[in-house]
Design a protein around this motif. Structure first.
Motif, PDB file in Angstrom:
ATOM      1  N   ARG A   1      38.541  -3.749 -61.867  1.00  0.00           N
ATOM      2  CA  ARG A   1      39.704  -4.767 -62.088  1.00  0.00           C
ATOM      3  C   ARG A   1      40.788  -4.145 -63.799  1.00  0.00           C
ATOM      4  N   ASN A   2      40.212  -2.961 -64.690  1.00  0.00           N
ATOM      5  CA  ASN A   2      40.570  -2.263 -65.479  1.00  0.00           C
ATOM      6  C   ASN A   2      41.209  -1.115 -65.617  1.00  0.00           C
ATOM      7  N   VAL A   3      40.788  -0.503 -63.927  1.00  0.00           N
ATOM      8  CA  VAL A   3      41.502   0.476 -63.778  1.00  0.00           C
ATOM      9  C   VAL A   3      43.113   0.890 -64.309  1.00  0.00           C
ATOM     10  N   GLY A   4      43.464  -0.258 -63.429  1.00  0.00           N
ATOM     11  CA  GLY A   4      44.972  -0.387 -64.019  1.00  0.00           C
ATOM     12  C   GLY A   4      45.601  -0.624 -64.445  1.00  0.00           C
ATOM     13  N   ARG A   5      44.820  -1.543 -65.987  1.00  0.00           N
ATOM     14  CA  ARG A   5      44.719  -1.413 -66.980  1.00  0.00           C
ATOM     15  C   ARG A   5      44.694  -0.115 -68.398  1.00  0.00           C
ATOM     16  N   TYR A   6      43.683   0.908 -68.241  1.00  0.00           N
ATOM     17  CA  TYR A   6      43.089   0.934 -68.916  1.00  0.00           C
ATOM     18  C   TYR A   6      42.806   2.692 -68.663  1.00  0.00           C
ATOM     19  N   GLY A   7      43.063   2.957 -67.657  1.00  0.00           N
ATOM     20  CA  GLY A   7      42.897   4.575 -66.645  1.00  0.00           C
ATOM     21  C   GLY A   7      41.428   5.066 -66.838  1.00  0.00           C
ATOM     22  N   PHE A   8      40.411   6.085 -66.488  1.00  0.00           N
ATOM     23  CA  PHE A   8      39.684   6.461 -66.019  1.00  0.00           C
ATOM     24  C   PHE A   8      39.325   7.161 -67.471  1.00  0.00           C
ATOM     25  N   GLY A   9      37.730   7.323 -67.770  1.00  0.00           N
ATOM     26  CA  GLY A   9      36.942   7.616 -69.472  1.00  0.00           C
ATOM     27  C   GLY A   9      36.594   6.806 -69.696  1.00  0.00           C
ATOM     28  N   ILE A  10      36.081   6.463 -71.432  1.00  0.00           N
ATOM     29  CA  ILE A  10      35.251   6.416 -72.173  1.00  0.00           C
ATOM     30  C   ILE A  10      35.746   5.261 -72.219  1.00  0.00           C
ATOM     31  N   LYS A  11      36.985   5.455 -72.807  1.00  0.00           N
ATOM     32  CA  LYS A  11      37.589   4.352 -73.885  1.00  0.00           C
ATOM     33  C   LYS A  11      37.500   2.671 -73.142  1.00  0.00           C
ATOM     34  N   GLY A  12      37.955   3.236 -71.150  1.00  0.00           N
ATOM     35  CA  GLY A  12      37.711   1.601 -70.461  1.00  0.00           C
ATOM     36  C   GLY A  12      36.440   1.554 -70.254  1.00  0.00           C
ATOM     37  N   PHE A  13      35.825   2.617 -69.894  1.00  0.00           N
ATOM     38  CA  PHE A  13      34.197   1.668 -69.830  1.00  0.00           C
ATOM     39  C   PHE A  13      33.647   0.906 -70.788  1.00  0.00           C
ATOM     40  N   VAL A  14      34.092   1.664 -72.193  1.00  0.00           N
ATOM     41  CA  VAL A  14      33.612   0.608 -72.963  1.00  0.00           C
ATOM     42  C   VAL A  14      34.517  -1.249 -73.136  1.00  0.00           C
ATOM     43  N   LEU A  15      35.040  -0.976 -72.569  1.00  0.00           N
ATOM     44  CA  LEU A  15      36.238  -2.136 -72.852  1.00  0.00           C
ATOM     45  C   LEU A  15      35.851  -3.008 -71.727  1.00  0.00           C
ATOM     46  N   SER A  16      35.072  -2.196 -70.743  1.00  0.00           N
ATOM     47  CA  SER A  16      34.675  -2.760 -69.509  1.00  0.00           C
ATOM     48  C   SER A  16      33.537  -4.073 -69.686  1.00  0.00           C
ATOM     49  N   MET A  17      32.325  -2.349 -70.661  1.00  0.00           N
ATOM     50  CA  MET A  17      30.997  -3.008 -71.215  1.00  0.00           C
ATOM     51  C   MET A  17      31.469  -4.360 -72.124  1.00  0.00           C
ATOM     52  N   ILE A  18      32.600  -4.394 -72.621  1.00  0.00           N
ATOM     53  CA  ILE A  18      32.573  -5.810 -73.765  1.00  0.00           C
ATOM     54  C   ILE A  18      32.622  -7.040 -73.017  1.00  0.00           C
ATOM     55  N   GLU A  19      33.730  -7.069 -72.279  1.00  0.00           N
ATOM     56  CA  GLU A  19      34.296  -7.832 -71.527  1.00  0.00           C
ATOM     57  C   GLU A  19      33.029  -8.945 -70.769  1.00  0.00           C
ATOM     58  N   THR A  20      32.711  -7.712 -69.968  1.00  0.00           N
ATOM     59  CA  THR A  20      31.388  -8.085 -69.002  1.00  0.00           C
ATOM     60  C   THR A  20      30.087  -8.641 -70.115  1.00  0.00           C
ATOM     61  N   ALA A  21      30.420  -8.582 -70.954  1.00  0.00           N
ATOM     62  CA  ALA A  21      28.863  -8.705 -72.122  1.00  0.00           C
ATOM     63  C   ALA A  21      29.493 -10.335 -71.952  1.00  0.00           C
ATOM     64  N   VAL A  22      30.510 -10.978 -72.589  1.00  0.00           N
ATOM     65  CA  VAL A  22      31.191 -11.966 -73.125  1.00  0.00           C
ATOM     66  C   VAL A  22      31.037 -12.898 -71.678  1.00  0.00           C
ATOM     67  N   GLU A  23      31.451 -12.106 -70.800  1.00  0.00           N
ATOM     68  CA  GLU A  23      31.371 -12.666 -69.646  1.00  0.00           C
ATOM     69  C   GLU A  23      29.735 -13.524 -69.893  1.00  0.00           C
ATOM     70  N   VAL A  24      28.910 -12.255 -68.797  1.00  0.00           N
ATOM     71  CA  VAL A  24      27.004 -13.071 -68.898  1.00  0.00           C
ATOM     72  C   VAL A  24      26.939 -13.774 -69.826  1.00  0.00           C
ATOM     73  N   THR A  25      27.213 -13.761 -70.826  1.00  0.00           N
ATOM     74  CA  THR A  25      27.275 -14.677 -72.205  1.00  0.00           C
ATOM     75  C   THR A  25      27.968 -15.552 -72.548  1.00  0.00           C
ATOM     76  N   GLU A  26      29.194 -15.946 -71.829  1.00  0.00           N
ATOM     77  CA  GLU A  26      29.397 -17.166 -71.671  1.00  0.00           C
ATOM     78  C   GLU A  26      30.391 -17.517 -73.063  1.00  0.00           C
ATOM     79  N   GLY A  27      30.814 -15.925 -73.311  1.00  0.00           N
ATOM     80  CA  GLY A  27      31.178 -15.783 -75.168  1.00  0.00           C
ATOM     81  C   GLY A  27      30.349 -15.805 -76.317  1.00  0.00           C
ATOM     82  N   ARG A  28      28.988 -16.007 -75.643  1.00  0.00           N
ATOM     83  CA  ARG A  28      28.216 -16.181 -77.242  1.00  0.00           C
ATOM     84  C   ARG A  28      27.665 -14.188 -77.438  1.00  0.00           C
ATOM     85  N   VAL A  29      27.998 -13.862 -76.924  1.00  0.00           N
ATOM     86  CA  VAL A  29      27.325 -12.243 -77.031  1.00  0.00           C
ATOM     87  C   VAL A  29      27.730 -12.037 -78.557  1.00  0.00           C
ATOM     88  N   PRO A  30      25.854 -12.017 -79.226  1.00  0.00           N
ATOM     89  CA  PRO A  30      26.394 -11.575 -80.745  1.00  0.00           C
ATOM     90  C   PRO A  30      27.530 -10.003 -81.387  1.00  0.00           C
TER      91      PRO A  30
END
Length: 233
Positions: free
Chosen positions: A51-80
């Protein structure tokens, strides 16, 4: 057939890259082990990256943002906040990791630079790719460096027109079937697949078996001999 321009991919063609993403993703799975199974988490992360390739492009920064987004999703917003901090720290470690050239790359690039116009064609974050090239010690061997947002047939056509006699007289070599082989083939160039072993799912594509300009080699060290064969045929 005279090849005037040789394009080379950077990550996992000249130096190691994907293994650092794999190690960081394993750490990510450990951090969220209480919230999702590793396989499910990997699927969710890959979907976020897609989903995010079109927003952030390729690379580490987009990967980190995707990890944060995924963490928020799977914890339903409760990620510490501490977990978010560790994800960011992991990304910073990736950005600071020293470059490790693949075996035989230095000698091969030197050999190619002696006979052809050599262009580094890569995608990803501009600052990170510039850092890697500077640390690699290979920068002076390239006649040009092109850091593009996406490796499309049109992008290759423009690059090979700018740095040579067009795609018909150009060859691209790299470890991504989608970006380094299929796209340049569709632009009219030669596409040479150099398998690395680790492959990002978003870079997979069907092998263009039977295409007259498709070639596969075991290592980049085989490329000078392949070019000689193409030019002598």
């Amino acid at each position: 057939m005279q090849l005037t321009t040789i394009g080379l991919d950077a990550d996992d063609t000249l130096w190691h890259n994907e293994r650092f993403f794999t190690l960081t993703q394993s750490r990510f799975a450990e951090l969220l082990a209480d919230h999702a199974e590793a396989e499910h988490l990997s699927e969710r992360l890959l979907a976020a990256e897609h989903r995010n390739v079109g927003r952030y492009g390729f690379g580490i920064k987009g990967f980190v943002l995707s990890m944060i987004e995924t963490a928020v999703e799977v914890t339903e917003g409760r990620v510490p906040g501490s977990v978010i901090g560790q994800i960011i720290a992991a990304g910073q470690e990736m950005l600071a990791h020293p470059i490790e050239l693949l075996d035989g790359v230095q000698a091969t690039v030197e050999a190619l630079a002696d006979k052809h116009r050599l262009v580094l064609i890569t995608k990803g974050d501009l600052l990170d790719q510039e850092r890697k090239l500077a640390q690699s010690g290979l920068g002076e061997l390239f006649d040009a460096v092109e850091i593009v947002s996406h490796k499309t047939p049109d992008a290759y056509a423009r690059v090979f027109a700018r740095h040579g006699d067009g795609a018909a007289h150009a060859l691209m070599a790299g470890n991504s079937m989608a970006s380094d082989v299929v796209a340049p083939l569709n632009a009219g160039a030669w596409g040479v697949f150099v398998p690395h072993g680790l492959e990002w799912a978003l870079e997979r594509a069907p092998t263009p078996e039977g295409h007259p300009r498709f070639r596969r080699i075991s290592t980049l060290a085989d490329l000078p001999a392949l070019i000689d064969d193409i030019e002598s045929s």
